[in-house]
Design an enzyme around this catalytic site. Sequence first.
Site, PDB file in Angstrom:
ATOM      1  N   ALA A  85       0.815  -1.342  -0.141  1.00  0.00           N
ATOM      2  CA  ALA A  85      -0.062   0.008   0.093  1.00  0.00           C
ATOM      3  C   ALA A  85       0.973   1.220  -0.207  1.00  0.00           C
ATOM      4  CB  ALA A  85      -0.823  -0.065   1.258  1.00  0.00           C
ATOM      5  N   HIS A 145      -8.081 -16.756  10.931  1.00  0.00           N
ATOM      6  CA  HIS A 145      -8.098 -17.369   9.796  1.00  0.00           C
ATOM      7  C   HIS A 145      -8.117 -19.086  10.269  1.00  0.00           C
ATOM      8  CE1 HIS A 145      -6.316 -19.457   6.164  1.00  0.00           C
ATOM      9  NE2 HIS A 145      -6.301 -18.020   5.658  1.00  0.00           N
ATOM     10  N   ARG A 147      -7.041 -25.178   0.792  1.00  0.00           N
ATOM     11  CA  ARG A 147      -8.824 -25.490   0.855  1.00  0.00           C
ATOM     12  C   ARG A 147      -9.139 -25.085  -0.682  1.00  0.00           C
ATOM     13  NH1 ARG A 147     -10.912 -21.997   4.764  1.00  0.00           N
ATOM     14  NH2 ARG A 147      -9.132 -20.929   4.882  1.00  0.00           N
ATOM     15  N   GLU A 177      -4.284  -2.405   5.266  1.00  0.00           N
ATOM     16  CA  GLU A 177      -4.816  -2.819   6.739  1.00  0.00           C
ATOM     17  C   GLU A 177      -4.832  -1.880   7.825  1.00  0.00           C
ATOM     18  OE1 GLU A 177      -2.970  -6.643   7.593  1.00  0.00           O
ATOM     19  OE2 GLU A 177      -4.330  -6.817   9.355  1.00  0.00           O
ATOM     20  N   SER A 182      -6.976  -8.692   0.382  1.00  0.00           N
ATOM     21  CA  SER A 182      -6.078  -7.852   1.154  1.00  0.00           C
ATOM     22  C   SER A 182      -4.922  -7.348   0.504  1.00  0.00           C
ATOM     23  CB  SER A 182      -5.368  -8.591   2.520  1.00  0.00           C
ATOM     24  OG  SER A 182      -4.585  -9.774   1.716  1.00  0.00           O
TER      25      SER A 182
END
Lengths: 240, 653
Positions: B16, B257, B273, B394, B410
Site C-alpha cells: 500500500a 484465519h 482449501r 490494513e 487484502s
Amino acid sequence: MTGRLLTFNIFRFDPQKTGDTPKMVSYTLPETDGMTIFIALNQIREHQAHDLQFDFVCRAGICGSCAMVINGKPTLGCRTLTKNFPSGVISLHPLPAFKLIGDLSVDTGTFMREMSERIENWLHEEKDAVSIDVIETRMEPELAEAIYELDRCIECGCCVAACATKAMKDTFLGAVGFMKLARFDLDPRDTRTAEDYYHVLGNEDGVFGCMSLLGCQDNCPKDLPHQTQIAYLRRKMLTA
Amino acid sequence: MRIEYTDSLVIGAGLAGLRVAITSKEAGLSTLVLSLIPAKRSHSAAAQGGMQASLASSVKGKGDNEDIHFQDTVRGSDWGCDQKVARKFCQVAPKAVRELANWGVPWSRVKQGEHQYVANAKKVSITESKEDHGLITSRDFGGTKKWRTCYTSDGTGHSMLYAMDNKAISLGVPVLERQQAIALIHENKRCYGAIVRDLVTGEIYAVVAKATTIATGGYGRIYEISTNAILCNGDGAAIAFETGETPLANMEAVQFHPTAIVPAGILTTEGCRGDGGVLRDVDGYRFMPDYEPEKAELASRDVVSRRMTEHIRKGKGVPSPYGDHLWLDITQLGKEHIEKNLREVKDICHYFLGIDPAIDLIPVRPTQHYSMGGIRTNENGESVGLKGLFSLGEAACWDLHGFNRLGGNSVAEAVVAGMIVGEHIVEHCQQNEVQLSTATVKRFYQQQVDEINTIVTATSGSHATDLIKRMQIIMSEKVGIFRSELPLTEALQELETLYQQSKVLFINNKSLHANPELVDSLNVRKMLKLAIAVTQGALNRTESRGAHTREDYPERNDADWLKRSLFHWRDDKLKISYETLDIMTMELPPGSRGYGKSEIIQHPNTESRMKEVNQLIAENEHLNRHELQALLMPYELPEKYLNRNQRTGIKDA
C-alpha cells in the site's frame, strides 16, 4: 529432546557504545518442544540480556530478515530448530559482509538497495507497454513458472555472507545480483539484452570474478539454482 | 532538532505504502517513505494465496465481472462495508493485476487443455480453451462465486511486493529503513507530518509534509497467537488515534484465519482449501459439509473459523500440549501440485512441524489474522478528522471489508487503494501549502523527547514486555472468536489496569540508541489503547456480524447495528460513537450471505430499498450493466481508472 539445557554462545558488540569491544557471551536455556532460534533468542532477551539485538519479522521463513551465522553456517534463524543440534551448543554470529548494527543485527537493506540500483533490478518495460484496461500480453504458463522460480530470492544475504569472493573483493556483485539478472533475462517483458548487462556482469566484479566455490548454492535458504545461473550468465557474457 | 521537509510522507513500505509513493513520485512530488524494516521484508510478502480481480480468463472464472466481485465482497463483509468503496475497488482490481504484470509479476497463466483438480473431495476435470491460453489465471478462494484469485505459484505477496519495490527503486523513491513514526504533528485539524525515531541511532527528528500517509498494516500482535509478522502492532493506527482528532473505526472486527499451524501460529494459505484440501477432526472425519452443505471448507473465513471452534467444543478436536486442534488434509492434491503451487506450505510444514503435507495431516486451528478496523477514512482515503492525513491498506478502515474480509482481497486492497488514494494525495499536495510554525513542530518533538527521557531515567515501574504479554493473553482468551458480555467486561477491566500500570515504565537498558526494550516501552501504551478499543467495541456491539460473534447475541441485528463504530481517544479515555450505514443508498440491500447461520433482525428500510432496487432494475431492462449500476449507486473514481476492463470473449466489457 525437551528438557535438556542448551548453551548459546552469542556474538555481542554494540558499535555505538563507547568502549564496547566484540566478545562471545554464553547463555543457557532449557529447551522446549519445537524450539527455534527465534523462540530461544526472545527468551534470552526477555530474561537474560535485555539489550540483545536481532531481527525477526515474519518468523516464518518468508521475509529474509533473520539470516545469521548458526554454528558456522549462514541461514534463517526463524526456521532453525534447536533439536537439529545434538551437542546442545549453538554459536550465533551476525552475517559477515554487511554493516553491523549490533549483536546479531546487520544492515542488509542498504546493501540490497545499492545492488538493485547498480544492476537496475526492475523490469524494463517496452515504451508502449500494453494498457492496464485491455487483455494482458500472453505468456506461456511454463515460462511464468520458470520466472517465478528465479524470483523467489528473499534478499536474506546468506549467499553474500557465504561468498569467499565477496569476502576478498568488496565490489563483487555476488549471487543475489546474478540471480536477479538471470530472472530478467528469462522474462520476455524485459527489453534489455545481454549487451545491456555486460558492464555489470561481464567483468571481474561480475560473473568472471566468481571463484566457483559456490557457498551461495550451498547456503541459499530458498534452494535457488545459483550454480546453474552463474554458468548460464558466463556463457551469455562470452557470446554477448 | 532536525526537520526534514517533503511533499508526500508515506509511513510504511508494504504494497500500500509503496504504491502511493510511486504515484506521488511520478507526479513530481518530493516523496519520502519511512519503514521499520527494508521494504521487501514488509508483511505484504507473506500473502501466499493471491489477489482477487475479475479477469475471468480461466474456465472457472468465466462470466465473472465487477458486479459479482462486488456482491461477493459485500456478502463477505456481512453488509458492514461501504458499498461505494467496494465498487471502486472491484472496478480497479483488474487494472491493478495488469499493471503489476507490466511491472514484472510472473502471474500464473492459463494452460489450454484438460486439467484435473480436486473439488469437494472429488477429482474433477476441466478444460481450458485455446483462446485463453497464456492469460492470467485464477484459483478458487472462500466466499467467492467464481475462481477469481490471481496468483504466482505459492508466493503471490512476495512477487507483488518485489515488483512494487523494484518499481519504486527505478523511480528513485527514497525508503528510509529502521525509522519509526512515533507521533503525528497536527494543528487546527490538519496533519503536518510526523515525529520520527531512528531505531539505530536513536535520533528523534521531524518530517514536515503536505500529505502524510499511514500504511503500516494491522494490529494483530495485540493478540497472543497471530499469523501476523511480529511488528504488526498497529503503531501507525495508534499515532493517529493519539492525536484525539481522528477516529479509528470497527476495531472490534478482527478476523481469525481457519488454518494456522499449531503451535507456531504460522499461516497455511487458503489456497490449500481452494485447491481442494479438507478439514478433518480427531476421528479423521470431514465435518465441514455437515455445517455448511453448500460451501463446506470454502465458506468465508469467519464462518469456517467458527465452525471449527464449534466442532472442537463438541469434543472433536485433536488434543495436544498446546490445546486442541483440527487437521488440514491436502494429501489428495498430490506431491506434484503441492510442490509447485503450495511449496510455501510444504516448507512451513517441513521446517516448523517436521512433516510432509503430501503424506501427513497438518495440525491447524483458527488464529488471529487480519484487522478489518483501522484509521477511518473517507472514500478518497483521507482521514475524517485531520486534513492532509491519509491512510490505506490494513492500517485503514476505508471500509472495503466491513466485518469480514474475503481471502485474496487484502493484497488487492493494498494495491488498488494505493492507485486510487495516491491520486487524491497528489491532488491534495498540489492544492495545499504548509503553513506551520517551527515552534509547533518543536512542541511535538519535545513531548516525545520528554517521554523517552522519563522512561530511561525511571528507577522503578512496569516492564513493557510483561504488560504486552499479559495484554496478548487477555485478548486471545477473552476477545477471540466467540465473545460474550462477562469475559469482555473482565477483559476491559484488566486492560484498563494494565494501561494504568503502563504509565510508569522501567527499563534495564538505558541507552538511547538501538534498544529493543525502549521500542517495546514506546509501543506498549499504543497497543493497549488499541486493545481497549477492540474490547469496548466488542462489548458494545450486541449482535453478531461477520467476524464479530457474540454468543449472547447470535443474530445479525440490522435494525440496531447497521453502524460503523468510531473510536476517539480523548482526555486519555476512549470515546465511542456510531456512524449509520444508509440502506437507502445501498446497491445491494442487506440479505442472507448464503453461508453461515442466517439469523437476521431486519432493518425497516431493507424492504423498501429492496423494492426500489427491484423496480429500478425492472424499469431499466434496456440498460447495460454499467448503466444500470450507475443508476443504482453512482460512485466516483479518478478518471484514469474509469475505463472498462476488457475480458476475452465478451463484447461489452
